[in-house]
Design a protein around this motif. Structure first.
Motif, PDB file in Angstrom:
ATOM      1  N   ARG A  55      -0.032  -0.510   7.282  1.00  0.00           N
ATOM      2  CA  ARG A  55       0.924  -0.444   8.379  1.00  0.00           C
ATOM      3  C   ARG A  55       0.888   0.945   8.993  1.00  0.00           C
ATOM      4  NH1 ARG A  55       4.957   2.902   7.142  1.00  0.00           N
ATOM      5  NH2 ARG A  55       5.829   3.002   5.026  1.00  0.00           N
ATOM      6  N   PRO A  56       1.220   1.068  10.282  1.00  0.00           N
ATOM      7  CA  PRO A  56       1.275   2.397  10.908  1.00  0.00           C
ATOM      8  C   PRO A  56       2.328   3.258  10.222  1.00  0.00           C
ATOM      9  CG  PRO A  56       1.262   0.668  12.570  1.00  0.00           C
ATOM     10  CD  PRO A  56       1.470  -0.006  11.255  1.00  0.00           C
ATOM     11  N   THR A  57       2.098   4.540  10.197  1.00  0.00           N
ATOM     12  CA  THR A  57       3.061   5.445   9.577  1.00  0.00           C
ATOM     13  C   THR A  57       4.365   5.461  10.373  1.00  0.00           C
ATOM     14  OG1 THR A  57       2.074   7.272  10.805  1.00  0.00           O
ATOM     15  CG2 THR A  57       1.361   6.974   8.533  1.00  0.00           C
ATOM     16  N   HIS A  58       5.468   5.627   9.642  1.00  0.00           N
ATOM     17  CA  HIS A  58       6.791   5.731  10.244  1.00  0.00           C
ATOM     18  C   HIS A  58       7.327   7.138  10.031  1.00  0.00           C
ATOM     19  CE1 HIS A  58       7.296   1.141   9.403  1.00  0.00           C
ATOM     20  NE2 HIS A  58       6.536   1.388  10.448  1.00  0.00           N
ATOM     21  N   SER A  59       8.350   7.465  10.784  1.00  0.00           N
ATOM     22  CA  SER A  59       9.023   8.739  10.575  1.00  0.00           C
ATOM     23  C   SER A  59       9.578   8.786   9.156  1.00  0.00           C
ATOM     24  CB  SER A  59      10.171   8.886  11.592  1.00  0.00           C
ATOM     25  OG  SER A  59      10.901  10.065  11.341  1.00  0.00           O
ATOM     26  N   ASP A  61       7.555   9.128   6.429  1.00  0.00           N
ATOM     27  CA  ASP A  61       6.438   8.931   5.494  1.00  0.00           C
ATOM     28  C   ASP A  61       5.799  10.283   5.188  1.00  0.00           C
ATOM     29  OD1 ASP A  61       6.791   6.204   5.446  1.00  0.00           O
ATOM     30  OD2 ASP A  61       5.303   5.797   7.006  1.00  0.00           O
ATOM     31  N   SER A  71      -7.274   5.386   8.211  1.00  0.00           N
ATOM     32  CA  SER A  71      -6.827   6.070   9.432  1.00  0.00           C
ATOM     33  C   SER A  71      -7.991   6.661  10.221  1.00  0.00           C
ATOM     34  CB  SER A  71      -5.829   7.174   9.077  1.00  0.00           C
ATOM     35  OG  SER A  71      -4.701   6.641   8.402  1.00  0.00           O
ATOM     36  N   TYR A  78      -2.380   5.368   9.045  1.00  0.00           N
ATOM     37  CA  TYR A  78      -1.872   4.170   8.382  1.00  0.00           C
ATOM     38  C   TYR A  78      -1.490   4.470   6.944  1.00  0.00           C
ATOM     39  CZ  TYR A  78      -3.585   1.358  12.281  1.00  0.00           C
ATOM     40  OH  TYR A  78      -3.780   0.814  13.521  1.00  0.00           O
ATOM     41  N   GLU A  81       0.312  -0.084   1.876  1.00  0.00           N
ATOM     42  CA  GLU A  81       1.477  -0.568   1.138  1.00  0.00           C
ATOM     43  C   GLU A  81       1.073  -1.396  -0.070  1.00  0.00           C
ATOM     44  OE1 GLU A  81       5.425  -0.957   3.817  1.00  0.00           O
ATOM     45  OE2 GLU A  81       4.032  -2.622   3.972  1.00  0.00           O
ATOM     46  N   SER A 173      19.446  -1.849   4.699  1.00  0.00           N
ATOM     47  CA  SER A 173      18.828  -1.634   5.996  1.00  0.00           C
ATOM     48  C   SER A 173      17.544  -2.464   6.107  1.00  0.00           C
ATOM     49  CB  SER A 173      18.509  -0.146   6.178  1.00  0.00           C
ATOM     50  OG  SER A 173      17.833   0.081   7.385  1.00  0.00           O
ATOM     51  N   HIS A 174      17.420  -3.223   7.175  1.00  0.00           N
ATOM     52  CA  HIS A 174      16.269  -4.096   7.423  1.00  0.00           C
ATOM     53  C   HIS A 174      16.090  -5.148   6.328  1.00  0.00           C
ATOM     54  CE1 HIS A 174      15.152  -1.586  10.792  1.00  0.00           C
ATOM     55  NE2 HIS A 174      15.268  -0.530  10.018  1.00  0.00           N
TER      56      HIS A 174
END
Length: 292
Positions: A55-59, A61, A71, A78, A81, A173-174
């Protein structure tokens, strides 16, 4: 000790354990066992070393989480996971209000009994699939593993007010959430709970549980209507004259709940206690897994 002696001892231990299960949990296990999920609804959680997805990196990570080899093949970075990281947290709220103790016919389960059965059976399925399950507002945080079943069972409660108000405390959350209720009270509480859950990015299901008598309104002549807690009472000599107005109000309430769920990205379903629990359980499982 021979192999035959070992098998006999294991069988006796298993039978003893099964006999000691609380009736509700035993019934929930039996109900869950009737559901065929195919290969699986969501892959089972691993121990942290099974590949799940990129998955793309998130804030937030960290750099050590980035898979630099993957990547390097694109302009984005990326994260690799693992299966256990992708497990969902599912939080369940079961209406404990007195209104849920209603049954319109001798021998028919109450709304509360059906809600608790569905809650425990869905927990069995979700925990079996590697998810984390907890209770909203009951200090039973979402956890994985079969040992969580007894915590969930002990967290279910009866009594309280005449009509219940959904709780959003504890919804991750989520994550995912399931509200089981007759939604007979003021719906502003349900609206507030859904708004709070949606603000956290949570999605879920409203399961509206009704007794067939509440759907059909089979009353006529002199009738006294009372809330289960006795705080509300209404006597009429011609109950049949109220049928059309009651059914219209019930239809409005269903439509409002359905529209509310749809606006928040949730699902809505209505289940009757005169029906078997199995179809409702399968529908709820698929909805929570995103299959509806």
């Amino acid at each position: 000790m021979t192999q035959e002696d070992l098998r006999t001892n294991l069988r006796a231990e298993a039978e003893s354990l099964g006999a000691s299960l609380p009736p509700l949990l035993a019934e929930a296990e039996l109900l869950a066992s009737t559901i065929m999920l195919g290969e699986h609804g969501r892959r089972r959680a691993g121990q942290g070393d099974e590949f799940w997805q990129y998955r793309p990196t998130h804030s937030g990570d960290s750099a050590r989480m980035i898979d630099w080899r993957r990547s390097a093949r694109s302009d984005a970075t990326y994260v690799r996971e693992r299966e256990w990281q992708a497990a969902q947290s599912v939080t369940i709220w079961v209406d404990p209000a007195r209104s849920m103790a209603f049954s319109g016919a001798k021998g028919r389960v109450t709304k509360g009994d059906r809600a608790r059965l569905l809650a425990m059976a869905i927990a069995v399925l979700l925990l079996r699939g590697g998810e984390r399950v907890g209770l909203a507002g009951r200090d039973v945080p979402a956890r994985p593993g079969r040992g969580q079943l007894l915590r969930l069972l002990n967290g279910l409660a009866d009594g309280g007010e005449d009509y219940g108000v959904p709780e959003a405390e504890g919804i991750a959350s989520h994550g995912r959430a399931l509200f089981l209720s007759d939604f007979m009270g003021d719906l502003t509480g349900a609206e507030a709970a859904l708004a709070k859950a949606s603000d956290r990015g949570a999605r879920g299901v409203l399961c509206h549980i009704l007794d067939p008598a509440e759907e059909e309104f089979p009353f006529d002549g002199r009738t006294i209507f009372e809330s289960m807690g006795g705080t509300l009472s209404h006597e009429t000599l011609r109950a049949g004259d109220l049928r059309s107005r009651y059914l219209a109000r019930l239809a409005e309430r269903k439509a409002r709940l359905s529209a509310l769920a749809r606006a928040m990205g949730w699902h809505y379903t209505c289940h009757h206690t005169g029906e078997t629990a199995q179809p409702a359980l399968l529908w709820l499982y698929r909805a929570l897994q995103g299959g509806r």
